[in-house]
Design an enzyme around this catalytic site. Structure first.
Site, PDB file in Angstrom:
ATOM      1  CE  LYS A 226     -33.055 -11.109  26.727  1.00 43.67           C
ATOM      2  NZ  LYS A 226     -33.931 -11.464  25.582  1.00 43.67           N
TER       3      LYS A 226
ATOM      4  CB  SER B 147     -35.312  -8.269  24.005  1.00 42.60           C
ATOM      5  OG  SER B 147     -35.251  -9.677  24.077  1.00 42.60           O
TER       6      SER B 147
ATOM      7  CB  SER C 227     -35.260 -11.289  21.414  1.00 49.20           C
ATOM      8  OG  SER C 227     -36.281 -10.328  21.484  1.00 49.20           O
TER       9      SER C 227
END
Lengths: 492, 502
Positions: A92, A167, A191
């Protein structure tokens, strides 16, 4: 299993779409393929498929191929191989990788190349992982749909017109689409768990302090956690074993001994006590999700677990509490994005005040601005006691809820989200509605306990459903065993 | 020093100034407060930096244990209580030399509170008294970097940032508003610096900014004070940017008079920060919107609570040196030194240590003190040297004291020898060996000189014979003069009395 009509259709290197971490490592270690060839095949698939998904923000090909070459050399020479030898993994884009861009999906970090590796990615590489690139997400990990990325939304590979969740939407989508064998995401209020549920992969939220945050671009420091996405619970356990442990660079990392997560998966779940919190099954829960979770509870009962109702009485305060504390910390954490040393600086920065105002105004997205404003407000003189201090007190109560329940049960099973993945653009106009989607995930975040999302079925439209397993602080082992039992029942 | 304001002593006398000080002290730790970078003054700009002190995204602070230990030492040295569990907080504000956009500090739970300093002052009647100045708190925090506004070709349009200083550990010591005069401010700072230097936690070098002071000054009518107490406190202004104790005294003096002037003119003192301009001898309003700053303090989530338990405190305090006040009293009683000498010997720890080591080796500590405080100090001052640069070593001092005490060299010879030490930069032993005074210890030679002096001074002989035995000293002095200071003093004393009695 029904499949959404809008599911990914590409067939380039399609075998990778379900390749597990364990299978990838085995192929490299046995010489069926080389780490280099495997990485190249992933890059081919990314080139063919990712334009439809938009999960990668940057590819780190040079570094990945250099690492793959060294794994291949080790295989050839018979040198010892790490638990992730040759396994292609995506990261990420809120985690730093020396020399690679780290945008946090924000324009404000455009052009910034951190000079150091996050502890978590350094640990993956030391274990032999091949890091393919940086994955899309909501800007500064703020969002639940991945629509807040400055670099465009991520599409859900199971249904391309739907959000992947957020997210860590890119991290979930990339695994689901076979664009990496596993990935790292971060979870501040859901997330990891929510996008895992939306994309039909396993996502693990380790206990706060279990995985070092050094090198994680902070959203809310007391809540942020790094965790794995994978095709299977066993893969997630392998990754967690590599990631977990204390770190001298993170004062909030824990010195608790790391469990034998993989080995413990072999232990039967019979006899485990599973709590089902009534507050998580109220109004607003999608009936298909309710049915899928009840089915998983039946599966656990069949495996010998005892199921009992429990109560987490302060649950309804979790969302507001979370949005006070997370935004307060965010407002401070994001102050360093000031246009002074890195990232975007406004061309109109003709005074100091203008440099701050314009650089930040031009480069932060609307959701990030909204949260900075909220967080600044709740910390302001005259409001601190009513908001921030009160929220801290409620956080203590929420944590106590879990500690009390964990006196009687070994793990909690509940939904991750009230609904399956929604359509892109469907909720972007209503931030409050979007925040309320976090209702089942934020309490565990505030309490610091571990959690995970395990696929437990699909809706009639072919959308994945996830079930949430919550464990005691630092008892990832039990949680993963319960997750594995649910997973095993799916395959049957 | 301060620009004179035309206020009569009668007007000034109506008002009671109230002053509180905030002193920032950099700690002499090896590394910075929250990272492993070297904690060192200067260096090429932006070379003592890392992701942590640069505030790069993703970097996290890790508290320096030595900084905690130094903070505890400093706190205990000024009489504070240590809070077993203290909390770091973020003080949020934007400034380019503060790279995180917040400073890690302590807010509502500082590491130490409730200390005091006793400083010399005067009561209302003008009598010298000891005055207690309360210390509200001592807390830990990190220093910012430096904004360089001048000195570059394009300084007119750009400011450069040097982050070497960023993350240097500081303690901030906040006094109660117990100070009443600029002189008390000076005494408080002098005493504070003296104690901190003793603990060794800081070099307190104001030129390099390792000790910095802001003064909160307000004034009120004495009549108001008598009627309403602390409720009568006036609006305070904070005086900043003062880099010596003398200037702080001047700045506070100026500020008191300025505020009285404002009130006398029917105006109101504004709460604000004011910068001291040394060249003009006055303070200026910073006129910035900073006044209304809301720092939005909240607990630093990247750092767990700091726990300094009893055991750790004990270990830290085992490094606490004897502090100046206690040493002063002990030197006076242990070695029979005068209060003045004891005070002078303890103004800095190095001098006191030097004295104690010499005193332990020498036959007469008092003689050591006398030589150190007069002969050595005078010559150091003359050569603009500090003690560490003295050509006379510890052993040299001991040798000199012992020789003088035994009467083997006269005070005049001692002075000559020390002069040679300082002009040639040679230790005392070397000079003494080379120039060993030709002391006359030959009895008959001394007797011959005594006879000469007795013959020349019949009146004094008569006095002695008449019972005034102290006159013998006169003869000793005359003979010493005659011998050019080389007569063995002990032998001379003995022979003079013998001759006179004969």
């Amino acid at each position: 299993m029904p499949e959404s009509p809008n599911a990914l259709k590409s067939t380039v290197n399609n075998d990778l779409s379900t390749l597990t971490l364990a299978e990838a490592r085995a192929a490299v270690v046995s010489g069926t393929t080389s780490a280099t060839a495997l990485a190249e095949r992933y890059y081919e698939r990314i080139a063919a498929v990712d334009p439809e998904i938009n999960s990668y923000l940057a590819l780190t090909k040079d570094r990945a191929l250099a690492q793959a070459a060294s794994v291949d050399a080790a295989v050839k020479s018979g040198a010892p191989l790490g638990p992730l030898a040759g396994v292609p993994i995506g990261i990420k884009d809120v985690l730093t990788l020396k020399g690679a861009p780290a945008t946090a999906a924000s324009k404000i970090l455009n052009g910034y190349h951190p000079p150091y590796d996050a502890t978590a990615v350094a640990k993956l590489e030391a274990a032999g992982a091949v890091l393919l690139g940086k994955l899309n997400c909501d800007e500064f990990a703020m969002g639940g749909s991945n629509e807040n990325s400055a670099y465009g939304p991520v599409h859900n590979p199971r249904s391309l017109d739907r959000v992947p969740g957020g997210s860590s939407g890119g991290s979930a989508a990339a695994v689901a689409a076979g664009l990496c064998a596993a990935s790292l995401g971060t979870d501040t209020g859901g997330s990891i768990r929510q996008p895992a549920a939306f994309c039909g992969v396993v996502g693990v939220l380790p206990t706060y302090g279990r995985v070092s945050r050094y090198g994680l671009i902070a959203f809310a420091s007391s809540l942020d956690r790094i965790g794995p996405f994978a095709h299977s619970v066993a893969d997630a356990a392998t990754l967690l074993e590599v990631l977990a442990g204390t770190d001298t660079m993170d004062s909030t990392s824990s010195a608790q001994p790391v469990g034998s997560y993989s080995a413990d998966l072999a232990k039967p779940v019979a006899g485990l006590r599973i709590g089902v919190p009534e507050e998580y099954f109220g109004e607003g829960l999608d009936p298909e999700i309710r049915a899928a979770i009840e089915k998983s509870l039946d599966d656990l009962r069949a495996a010998g677990c005892s199921i009992q109702k429990v109560s987490l009485p302060h649950t309804s305060y979790a969302v507001p509490t979370y949005y006070v504390l997370a935004t307060a910390e965010a407002s401070s954490n994001l102050s360093r994005m000031d246009g002074v040393r890195f990232g975007h600086r406004s061309a109109e920065a003709n005074t100091l005040a203008n440099m701050y105002r314009k650089s930040r105004d031009e480069a932060f997205g609307p959701e990030v601005k909204r949260r900075i404003l909220l967080g600044t407000y709740v910390l302001s003189a005259g409001y601190y006691d009513a908001y921030y201090r009160k929220a801290q007190q409620v956080r203590t109560l929420l944590t106590r809820d879990f500690l009390t329940v964990f006196n009687d049960v070994d793990a909690i099973v509940c939904p991750v989200t009230p609904t399956p993945a929604w359509k892109l653009g469907e909720k972007t106009e209503d931030p409050i509605q979007m925040y309320l989607e976090d209702i089942y995930s934020v309490a565990a975040s505030l309490a610091g306990i571990c959690g995970m999302s395990v696929p437990c079925g699909t809706t009639k439209d072919g959308l994945p459903i996830g079930v949430q397993v919550l464990g005691k602080h630092f008892d990832e082992s039990t949680m993963l065993r319960v997750g594995a039992a649910i997973e095993a029942a799916q395959v049957k | 020093m301060s620009a004179a304001l035309a206020l009569s002593p009668e007007v000034l006398a109506k008002y009671q100034p109230v002053i509180g000080l905030e002193v920032h002290v950099q700690l002499l730790t090896k590394t910075k407060a929250f990272c492993g970078c070297k904690n060192e003054y200067g260096g090429e700009p932006n070379t003592h930096v890392c992701p942590v002190c640069l505030g790069l995204p993703g970097a996290l602070p890790v508290l320096n244990k030595q900084a905690v230990e130094y903070a505890v030492l400093a706190a205990k040295a000024i009489g504070c209580e240590i809070r077993e569990t203290s909390i770091f907080s973020r003080k949020n504000y934007f400034y380019p030399d503060s790279p995180k956009g917040y400073q890690i500090s302590q807010f509502d739970k500082p590491i130490a509170e409730n200390g005091e300093l006793i400083v010399p002052g005067f009561d209302a009647a003008g009598n010298a008294i000891s005055k207690r100045i309360g210390i509200t708190r001592l807390h830990m925090e990190e220093d910012a970097g430096k904004s360089l506004h001048d000195g570059f070709a394009d300084s007119a349009s750009r400011t450069y940032i040097d982050l070497n200083r960023c993350g240097t550990p500081l303690v901030e010591i906040v006094s109660e508003p117990d100070l009443r005069t600029a002189d008390e401010v000076f005494e408080y700072l002098t005493k504070l610096k003296e104690i901190l230097l003793y603990t060794g936690v800081s070099d307190c070098n104001m030129e390099e900014g390792s000790l910095r002071c802001d003064a909160n000054v307000s004034v009120m009518l004495k009549s108001d004070w008598e009627a309403r107490g602390t409720a009568a406190y006036g609006t305070k202004a904070e005086v900043k940017n003062v880099n010596s104790f003398r200037y702080i005294r001047a700045a506070v003096e100026y500020e008191i008079e300025r505020q009285i002037g404002v009130i006398e003119d029917g105006g109101r003192v504004v709460q604000e920060s004011r910068l001291w301009n040394n060249a003009e001898g006055r303070t200026y309003s910073m006129r910035s919107k900073e006044q209304a700053h809301d720092y939005r303090y909240f607990p630093e989530p990247d750092l767990p609570a700091l726990v300094v338990g009893a055991e750790w405190q004990k270990n830290i305090l085992s490094a606490m040196p004897e502090l100046p006040e206690a040493r002063r009293a002990r030197l006076a009683s242990e070695y029979g030194l005068s209060t003045q000498d004891a005070a002078t010997l303890t103004t800095d720890r190095e001098l006191g240590d030097f004295f104690q080591q010499a005193a332990a080796l020498a036959k007469s500590p008092k003689r050591v003190a006398a030589i150190l405080l007069s002969e050595i100090t005078m010559r150091l001052r003359g050569g603009e040297l500090v003690l560490g640069q003295s050509p006379v070593s510890l052993n040299g001092l001991v040798l000199a004291a012992d020789l003088a005490e035994a009467g083997e060299i006269s005070s005049k010879q001692l002075k000559q020898l020390l002069d040679s030490c300082f002009t040639e930069s040679k230790d005392f032993a070397f000079i003494y060996d080379r120039d060993k005074p030709q002391q006359i210890s030959d009895t008959s030679a001394i007797e011959a000189m005594i006879d000469e002096v007795i013959a020349a001074n019949p009146a004094q002989v008569a006095q002695f014979k008449g019972g005034k035995r102290t006159v013998s000293a006169f003869f000793v002095g005359q003979v010493m003069k005659l011998s050019k200071g080389q007569a063995n003093p002990a032998l001379l004393n003995e022979l003079v009395v013998k001759k006179l009695d004969a």
